[in-house]
Design a protein around this motif. Structure first.
Motif, PDB file in Angstrom:
ATOM      1  N   GLY A  42      16.078  82.814  33.993  1.00  0.00           N
ATOM      2  CA  GLY A  42      15.901  82.706  35.441  1.00  0.00           C
ATOM      3  C   GLY A  42      15.461  84.015  36.064  1.00  0.00           C
ATOM      4  N   ASP A  43      15.109  83.937  37.368  1.00  0.00           N
ATOM      5  CA  ASP A  43      14.668  85.136  38.065  1.00  0.00           C
ATOM      6  C   ASP A  43      14.863  84.939  39.559  1.00  0.00           C
ATOM      7  OD1 ASP A  43      13.324  87.773  38.152  1.00  0.00           O
ATOM      8  OD2 ASP A  43      11.827  86.638  39.280  1.00  0.00           O
ATOM      9  N   VAL A  44      15.133  86.034  40.255  1.00  0.00           N
ATOM     10  CA  VAL A  44      15.294  86.021  41.708  1.00  0.00           C
ATOM     11  C   VAL A  44      14.597  87.245  42.296  1.00  0.00           C
ATOM     12  CG1 VAL A  44      17.504  84.787  41.617  1.00  0.00           C
ATOM     13  CG2 VAL A  44      17.473  87.298  41.635  1.00  0.00           C
ATOM     14  N   SER A  45      14.397  87.197  43.609  1.00  0.00           N
ATOM     15  CA  SER A  45      13.956  88.353  44.373  1.00  0.00           C
ATOM     16  C   SER A  45      15.063  88.712  45.351  1.00  0.00           C
ATOM     17  CB  SER A  45      12.660  88.053  45.135  1.00  0.00           C
ATOM     18  OG  SER A  45      11.599  87.786  44.246  1.00  0.00           O
ATOM     19  N   VAL A  46      15.234  89.993  45.605  1.00  0.00           N
ATOM     20  CA  VAL A  46      16.302  90.475  46.482  1.00  0.00           C
ATOM     21  C   VAL A  46      15.666  91.113  47.710  1.00  0.00           C
ATOM     22  CG1 VAL A  46      18.412  91.835  46.623  1.00  0.00           C
ATOM     23  CG2 VAL A  46      17.650  90.944  44.414  1.00  0.00           C
ATOM     24  N   CYS A  47      16.065  90.639  48.894  1.00  0.00           N
ATOM     25  CA  CYS A  47      15.539  91.167  50.158  1.00  0.00           C
ATOM     26  C   CYS A  47      16.709  91.465  51.086  1.00  0.00           C
ATOM     27  CB  CYS A  47      14.585  90.179  50.825  1.00  0.00           C
ATOM     28  SG  CYS A  47      13.213  89.646  49.794  1.00  0.00           S
ATOM     29  N   ALA A  48      16.509  92.399  52.002  1.00  0.00           N
ATOM     30  CA  ALA A  48      17.558  92.757  52.960  1.00  0.00           C
ATOM     31  C   ALA A  48      16.921  93.164  54.273  1.00  0.00           C
ATOM     32  CB  ALA A  48      18.431  93.887  52.413  1.00  0.00           C
ATOM     33  N   SER A  49      17.664  92.952  55.350  1.00  0.00           N
ATOM     34  CA  SER A  49      17.194  93.324  56.686  1.00  0.00           C
ATOM     35  C   SER A  49      18.400  93.574  57.570  1.00  0.00           C
ATOM     36  CB  SER A  49      16.309  92.230  57.289  1.00  0.00           C
ATOM     37  OG  SER A  49      15.978  92.530  58.640  1.00  0.00           O
ATOM     38  N   ARG A  50      18.255  94.470  58.528  1.00  0.00           N
ATOM     39  CA  ARG A  50      19.335  94.758  59.467  1.00  0.00           C
ATOM     40  C   ARG A  50      19.278  93.837  60.682  1.00  0.00           C
ATOM     41  NH1 ARG A  50      20.478  98.002  63.789  1.00  0.00           N
ATOM     42  NH2 ARG A  50      18.298  98.610  63.969  1.00  0.00           N
ATOM     43  N   LEU A  51      18.074  93.320  61.011  1.00  0.00           N
ATOM     44  CA  LEU A  51      17.907  92.521  62.215  1.00  0.00           C
ATOM     45  C   LEU A  51      17.710  91.045  61.917  1.00  0.00           C
ATOM     46  CD1 LEU A  51      15.491  94.853  64.233  1.00  0.00           C
ATOM     47  CD2 LEU A  51      17.981  94.716  64.364  1.00  0.00           C
ATOM     48  N   VAL A  52      16.937  90.732  60.868  1.00  0.00           N
ATOM     49  CA  VAL A  52      16.597  89.341  60.580  1.00  0.00           C
ATOM     50  C   VAL A  52      17.729  88.695  59.803  1.00  0.00           C
ATOM     51  CG1 VAL A  52      14.898  87.806  59.528  1.00  0.00           C
ATOM     52  CG2 VAL A  52      14.160  89.965  60.536  1.00  0.00           C
ATOM     53  N   ARG A  53      18.327  87.663  60.384  1.00  0.00           N
ATOM     54  CA  ARG A  53      19.419  86.977  59.691  1.00  0.00           C
ATOM     55  C   ARG A  53      18.883  86.148  58.542  1.00  0.00           C
ATOM     56  NH1 ARG A  53      21.077  81.891  59.856  1.00  0.00           N
ATOM     57  NH2 ARG A  53      23.217  81.404  59.250  1.00  0.00           N
ATOM     58  N   ASN A  54      17.829  85.358  58.798  1.00  0.00           N
ATOM     59  CA  ASN A  54      17.231  84.527  57.752  1.00  0.00           C
ATOM     60  C   ASN A  54      16.214  85.358  56.967  1.00  0.00           C
ATOM     61  OD1 ASN A  54      18.675  82.212  58.577  1.00  0.00           O
ATOM     62  ND2 ASN A  54      17.186  81.833  60.191  1.00  0.00           N
ATOM     63  N   VAL A  55      16.730  86.258  56.160  1.00  0.00           N
ATOM     64  CA  VAL A  55      15.858  87.167  55.409  1.00  0.00           C
ATOM     65  C   VAL A  55      15.005  86.355  54.438  1.00  0.00           C
ATOM     66  CG1 VAL A  55      15.788  89.303  54.093  1.00  0.00           C
ATOM     67  CG2 VAL A  55      17.744  88.810  55.558  1.00  0.00           C
ATOM     68  N   SER A  56      13.720  86.638  54.405  1.00  0.00           N
ATOM     69  CA  SER A  56      12.805  85.911  53.537  1.00  0.00           C
ATOM     70  C   SER A  56      11.916  86.882  52.775  1.00  0.00           C
ATOM     71  CB  SER A  56      11.938  84.951  54.363  1.00  0.00           C
ATOM     72  OG  SER A  56      11.082  85.682  55.221  1.00  0.00           O
ATOM     73  N   ILE A  57      11.035  86.321  51.965  1.00  0.00           N
ATOM     74  CA  ILE A  57      10.106  87.145  51.191  1.00  0.00           C
ATOM     75  C   ILE A  57       9.227  87.977  52.121  1.00  0.00           C
ATOM     76  CG2 ILE A  57       8.095  87.034  49.658  1.00  0.00           C
ATOM     77  CD1 ILE A  57      10.664  86.581  48.199  1.00  0.00           C
ATOM     78  N   LEU A  58       8.868  87.424  53.291  1.00  0.00           N
ATOM     79  CA  LEU A  58       7.949  88.101  54.205  1.00  0.00           C
ATOM     80  C   LEU A  58       8.669  88.943  55.245  1.00  0.00           C
ATOM     81  CD1 LEU A  58       5.339  85.264  54.828  1.00  0.00           C
ATOM     82  CD2 LEU A  58       5.257  87.096  53.133  1.00  0.00           C
ATOM     83  N   ASP A  59       9.807  88.473  55.754  1.00  0.00           N
ATOM     84  CA  ASP A  59      10.517  89.157  56.828  1.00  0.00           C
ATOM     85  C   ASP A  59      11.711  89.900  56.254  1.00  0.00           C
ATOM     86  OD1 ASP A  59       8.819  88.192  58.889  1.00  0.00           O
ATOM     87  OD2 ASP A  59       9.830  86.265  58.774  1.00  0.00           O
ATOM     88  N   ASN A  60      11.526  91.179  55.978  1.00  0.00           N
ATOM     89  CA  ASN A  60      12.595  91.989  55.419  1.00  0.00           C
ATOM     90  C   ASN A  60      12.278  93.451  55.656  1.00  0.00           C
ATOM     91  OD1 ASN A  60      11.037  93.084  53.010  1.00  0.00           O
ATOM     92  ND2 ASN A  60      10.886  90.876  52.635  1.00  0.00           N
ATOM     93  N   THR A  61      13.265  94.294  55.401  1.00  0.00           N
ATOM     94  CA  THR A  61      13.090  95.750  55.489  1.00  0.00           C
ATOM     95  C   THR A  61      13.137  96.387  54.111  1.00  0.00           C
ATOM     96  OG1 THR A  61      14.191  95.687  57.645  1.00  0.00           O
ATOM     97  CG2 THR A  61      13.921  97.845  56.611  1.00  0.00           C
ATOM     98  N   TRP A  62      14.021  95.894  53.250  1.00  0.00           N
ATOM     99  CA  TRP A  62      14.117  96.369  51.863  1.00  0.00           C
ATOM    100  C   TRP A  62      13.911  95.182  50.929  1.00  0.00           C
ATOM    101  CZ3 TRP A  62      17.891  97.189  55.592  1.00  0.00           C
ATOM    102  CH2 TRP A  62      17.962  98.470  56.122  1.00  0.00           C
ATOM    103  N   PHE A  63      13.256  95.404  49.801  1.00  0.00           N
ATOM    104  CA  PHE A  63      13.006  94.284  48.892  1.00  0.00           C
ATOM    105  C   PHE A  63      12.890  94.777  47.458  1.00  0.00           C
ATOM    106  CE2 PHE A  63       8.876  95.876  50.183  1.00  0.00           C
ATOM    107  CZ  PHE A  63       8.162  95.926  48.998  1.00  0.00           C
TER     108      PHE A  63
END
Length: 609
Positions: free
Chosen positions: A232-253
């Motif tokens: 398996g595989d995943v992507s990890v994203c994080a954001s301080r403002l966006v609650r629904n963090v996605s592949i496109l809307d993030n600050t750290w990935f």
């Protein structure tokens, strides 16, 4: 009510000039302008009573730019009034009382997920709404959500229609079931990441699990580590403002390939504002279902990552030779045996220096991208092609295609109008809006929302002058500078457009303002100096300084920048404006040390800097 997309409606002839008598004999328009808008059909007078219950809406004026007999109305307001493009409407000017209380009902359960719902409503009502009426419904766009939140007006005081401009409105917010909505987020679907506690999860392709992570102020760095189980595989994203963090809307990935395990996301202290912060972390599955373990570590020391091959070749000794198959340095007396055995058991990749055991699974799974230099396992191909070589379009401009997800993500984090920011003025999470167009906005790095929000004026507590919010800091610094000068007995420059310290020259100007007027010629009676001053001021009044940023009203360029209707001064009018200044400097031509007896406080000098 403000809107960007408007549909044309027609007003009947007898309402086109209604404003001529609605405002009375006053020369100024009332503020705010509020109108009652209702559909009007061509029905006989005897049947008008049957249509008296047509739904009316109340709205303000955005701009006076529609054609004669037409009014532009936003689509959401048309839906609320039951109108379609081309309908005939009656427009009536009304003056409702100022609102004191409003009870709003959230029609969407997602309202409970907003961290500070009151601040969000306050920012929207201040910038988009002029009046409220009982029974109407309005929508509030929320950054990070795919659809806006809907609110219904349940009750108002003191009337069923109120003016909400420049008033202190008390607001109660209730849920559809009657429960009070708290300002804190309440959502069981969000987990919490805590150091020392591992979370086991399972996500399928395209789905995500969201966690909330609290980072204390004293933490220097935070590592989110995700270890995927085999297959398996995943992507990890994080954001301080966006609650629904996605592949496109993030600050750290971390978009690393499946063969690159574990996934590691590092958040540095200098990437966060001062104080403690809550960060939303999203674990997003790719392709097949994946089981993974999530952990978080504070101030962890990262070990240097080892590389498969060194960047530089080892120095070859005098008694050594380099194997052409594996690249190793081998003693010359064993070189032939080594090369024979190496070629029999090892295989070298034709595209990179890596060496594999002949016939091994690792060699069979080895893969190289035919577009770029990326290499990995065969299982890495699909994710690499999707993230690095598949064109994507942003919802802000579906026509323009970005070459990859990486480029699109960079766009969404920088200049995209839909990028979520925390406004420094209204302190709500909103879309930043379009790119700035004015020089001041570009220098401040502010987009449409912050520029508009910062344009609101407040009264200065010291001088009572109305100052735009974005200029309050600079305005208060000017007060502080004046107080410091008063304490230090610093005399300011005579030029009203300058704030520097006065220099030692006859005109009482600072060195910067006096520089263009300086001349090395012998001028004991200051006659030449006064002529240069007169020529400079006359040229400034008639021709201007040429700067597009000039706001000096004693300059032709400044008057043209401030008002498009500014009329250039004639030569005679400009000369008349010079007379008071030259009379004030007249003692310079007769006194030996004249500038010591000049009363600089009465000189109204405005030179462009």
């Amino acid at each position: 009510m403000a809107a960007h997309h408007r549909q044309p409606l027609h007003t009947p002839p007898d309402t086109n000039n209604a404003s001529d008598y609605a405002f009375g004999d006053s020369d100024q328009l009332p503020s705010p302008l509020i109108f009652r808008l209702v559909q009007r059909s061509a029905v006989p007078p005897s049947e008008k009573a049957k249509h008296a219950d047509r739904k009316a809406v109340y709205c303000g004026v955005r701009e006076f730019s529609s054609e004669e007999g037409h009014v532009g109305v936003p689509e959401w307001l048309m839906r609320d009034a039951g109108l379609v493009a081309g309908d005939s409407v009656a427009v009536e000017f009304v003056r409702p009382e100022k609102g004191l209380f409003a009870q709003l009902q959230a029609l969407d359960g997602a309202a409970k997920q907003i961290g500070d719902l009151r601040a969000l409503l306050e920012a929207h009502m201040r910038s988009k709404l002029t009046a409220l009426a009982v029974g109407e419904t309005f929508q509030v766009p929320v950054g990070g959500m795919n659809r806006p939140l809907s609110f219904s007006v349940v009750a108002l005081e003191p009337m069923n229609v109120v003016d909400i401009v420049d008033t202190d409105l008390s607001v109660d917010i209730v849920h559809a079931d009657g429960s009070v909505i708290n300002s804190q987020m309440d959502d069981d679907s969000i987990g919490e990441l805590v150091p020392g506690v591992a979370h086991n999860l399972e996500v399928t392709g395209g789905q995500s699990r969201i966690f909330q992570l609290h980072i204390p102020a004293q933490i220097k760095s935070t590592d989110v580590v995700v270890t995927c189980q085999s297959g398996g595989d995943v992507s990890v994203c994080a954001s301080r403002l966006v609650r629904n963090v996605s592949i496109l809307d993030n600050t750290w990935f971390d978009y690393s390939l499946p063969s690159q395990q574990p996934k590691r996301l590092r958040i540095e202290h200098n990437e966060l504002p001062s104080g403690s912060n809550n960060v939303y972390v999203s674990i997003i599955g790719f392709a097949a279902a994946t089981r993974a373990t999530v952990e978080v570590h504070f101030d962890a020391h990262r070990k240097a990552e080892s590389t498969v091959l060194a960047e530089t070749a080892l120095e070859v000794g005098s008694n050594e030779s380099v194997c052409t198959n594996c690249g190793s340095n081998v003693p010359k007396d064993r070189f032939i045996m080594h090369q024979t055995v190496c070629e029999r058991h090892n295989s070298k990749c034709q595209h990179c220096p890596r060496v594999f055991k002949r016939g091994s699974v690792e060699f069979e799974q080895h893969w190289h991208c035919n577009i770029c230099t990326e290499a990995g396992d065969v299982d890495d191909r699909d994710k690499h092609i999707y993230f690095s070589h598949t064109p994507h379009a942003c919802s802000c401009n579906p026509v323009h295609m970005y070459a990859s997800v990486i480029e699109l993500t960079a766009h969404r984090r920088t200049e995209c109008p839909e990028r979520l920011i925390e406004c420094q003025y209204c302190h709500t999470n909103v879309a930043q809006g379009s790119l700035p167009t004015t020089a001041e906005a570009i220098l401040r790095g502010q987009h449409e929302h912050e520029w508009s929000c910062g344009s609101r004026s407040i009264s200065c507590v010291k001088c009572k002058a109305y100052v735009p919010i974005r200029q309050v800091k600079t305005h208060m610094q000017l007060h502080e500078m004046k107080e410091q000068r008063a304490r230090a007995n610093i005399v300011p420059c005579v030029n009203r457009e300058c704030a520097r310290e006065r220099g030692d020259n006859p005109l009482g100007l600072c060195a910067i303002c006096f520089g263009p007027l300086y001349s090395g010629q012998h001028d004991p009676d200051n006659q030449r100096l006064l002529k240069r001053l007169a020529r400079t001021m006359h040229s400034q009044l008639t021709s201007g300084c040429g700067s597009k940023q000039c706001k000096n009203l004693h300059c032709a360029s400044g008057r043209a920048n401030v008002s498009n209707d500014a009329v250039p001064l004639t030569q005679t009018a400009a000369a008349a404006m010079l007379i008071p200044v030259l009379k004030a400097y007249a003692p310079l031509a007769t006194a030996t040390n004249g500038y010591l007896i000049i009363d600089y406080s009465g000189i109204d000098l405005h030179l462009c800097i």
